[in-house]
Design an enzyme around this catalytic site. Sequence first.
Site, PDB file in Angstrom:
ATOM      1  N   SER A 256       0.857  -1.182   0.000  1.00  0.00           N
ATOM      2  CA  SER A 256       0.000   0.000   0.000  1.00  0.00           C
ATOM      3  C   SER A 256       0.895   1.235   0.000  1.00  0.00           C
ATOM      4  CB  SER A 256      -0.868   0.009   1.254  1.00  0.00           C
ATOM      5  OG  SER A 256      -0.057   0.300   2.376  1.00  0.00           O
ATOM      6  N   LYS A 257       0.255   2.395  -0.039  1.00  0.00           N
ATOM      7  CA  LYS A 257       0.962   3.680  -0.052  1.00  0.00           C
ATOM      8  C   LYS A 257       2.022   3.768   1.049  1.00  0.00           C
ATOM      9  CE  LYS A 257      -0.716   6.470  -3.240  1.00  0.00           C
ATOM     10  NZ  LYS A 257       0.302   6.415  -4.284  1.00  0.00           N
ATOM     11  N   ARG A 258       1.701   3.107   2.164  1.00  0.00           N
ATOM     12  CA  ARG A 258       2.605   3.103   3.308  1.00  0.00           C
ATOM     13  C   ARG A 258       4.004   2.599   2.932  1.00  0.00           C
ATOM     14  NH1 ARG A 258       2.706  -0.401   7.280  1.00  0.00           N
ATOM     15  NH2 ARG A 258       1.243  -1.805   6.274  1.00  0.00           N
ATOM     16  N   HIS A 259       4.064   1.722   1.940  1.00  0.00           N
ATOM     17  CA  HIS A 259       5.353   1.146   1.542  1.00  0.00           C
ATOM     18  C   HIS A 259       6.079   2.005   0.517  1.00  0.00           C
ATOM     19  CE1 HIS A 259       3.003  -2.430   2.900  1.00  0.00           C
ATOM     20  NE2 HIS A 259       4.129  -2.646   3.534  1.00  0.00           N
ATOM     21  N   GLY A 260       5.476   3.129   0.128  1.00  0.00           N
ATOM     22  CA  GLY A 260       6.117   3.984  -0.880  1.00  0.00           C
ATOM     23  C   GLY A 260       5.211   4.093  -2.098  1.00  0.00           C
TER      24      GLY A 260
END
Length: 481
Positions: A256-260
């Site tokens: 997800s966005k959390r990973h970049g």
Amino acid sequence: MESPIRVRFAPSPTGDLHIGTSRTALFNWLFARRYHGQVVLRVEDTDKTRSTKEYEQSIIESLKWLGIDWDEGPDIGGEHGPYRQSERLNTYKYYWKRLLKSNHAYYCFCTPEELEEERRSALESSRMPMYGGKCRELSDTEREKRRLSGQKGVIRFKVERDDPYEIKFKDLIKENINISSEVIGDFIIVKADNMPTYNFAAAVDDITMGISHVLRGEDHITNTARQTMIYDALETPIPMFGHFSMILGTDKAKLSKRHGATSIEEYKRKGYLSETIINYLSLLSWSPGDESEIFDIEELVKKFSIERVSKSPAIFDLPKLDWLNGQWIRRIPVERLTLLIEPYLTAAGIDTEDHNVQKISEAIRTSITTLAEAPGYAKIFFGDPEISDDTLKELREEPSIKVLSLFRDRINEADKLDCDSIKELIKGVAGDLKEDGIKGKAVYHPIRLALTGLDSGPELFSVIDGLGQKRTLSRLDKAIG
Ligand code: GLU
């Protein structure tokens, strides 16, 4: 003979092309190209509130940038068009009428409040929430009365309830899948706004577009179960299915966005090459079965096989992607690298006129990981290097001044300067200085400092090649004073 293989990729234009969707697109494409099949691009835009033409365009551009093409699609047409679901409403209508007529579907007029109440009471008594089938029992006259009185209603698919059965399908990647019909409630196939739902539209499209293999993410397994029921109800053959495992971050959570960055567009902007992204996507749960891991798209077409796609989740590992990008930056022809680097230099406000950007690209290609890093490294070729007074003082003392003076003379005398002759020239200078006991770092370091103002950077010969004779001389003169 025409290949019986027809695959599709079916993005929803509700965002830019995502890493996961692009892996699905790539694997479908490789599978079709490997076996000379056909690829259909279908735009699944029945969600009117979230779908936009801009996203459709952006997805098409990202696919093209990656080098993935298709034989039929909204932009090029084809025999099975139209290829946007929003333009296929007549087809869906024909099929939902058939399902209503054969008693595989029915109108439902339950209100959102009633459905919510049903859900709540199921959860309270620890039952799985599922539509109870209230409107199944409506008589034809009652149904007509409600419709004529203006109640909108939805159409639901009637899942066999009295005689629950196993929905089975072969999976080309996972174990064969069995799902009990008991866990699937009567699902909506047409919404109150007369738009088909995803499950119904996708099944109708896959049937009418003659799709032979449906290859997509494992998050669609329960949809596959619903879709096979629609196939059965319409008495059409079921295609082959294959479900790819999920892509996880290094923390094992769903990517997800959390990973970049998660969209292809973002990676492109950050200066990753399309070669890298294709190569990296191919390794997300596929491997050729040996140690090799760098392939271009043509090699992948030759090597790819669905049997070697793994059941286990794939891990998206950014350092590996960076490493791979560095590899590709070193591999592609310098002419292409130069074209890719130029816009980054311009965007950084670097005026490249009068400079040989190709030589500069050659000089920095071993130092950069992404194209976005190019201006930082290319800077040394533009303007004057920043050299502190202390460093200048040092350069003007022995032994540095001797090195620089001899080097300057040799550069001045040279009538041809290319990488090979520069290497020879530096070697000659170093050989001559040996007699004075000056060697190694004492030779190279002052030259590098005088030319770039930095302790390290690209190979010296490529710096000189990038600067050219005139600029090299002028920088040496300034350093010598
Ligand atoms: N539109 C669906 C998605 O973007 C495609 C699902 C499918 O391949 O059937 O997830």
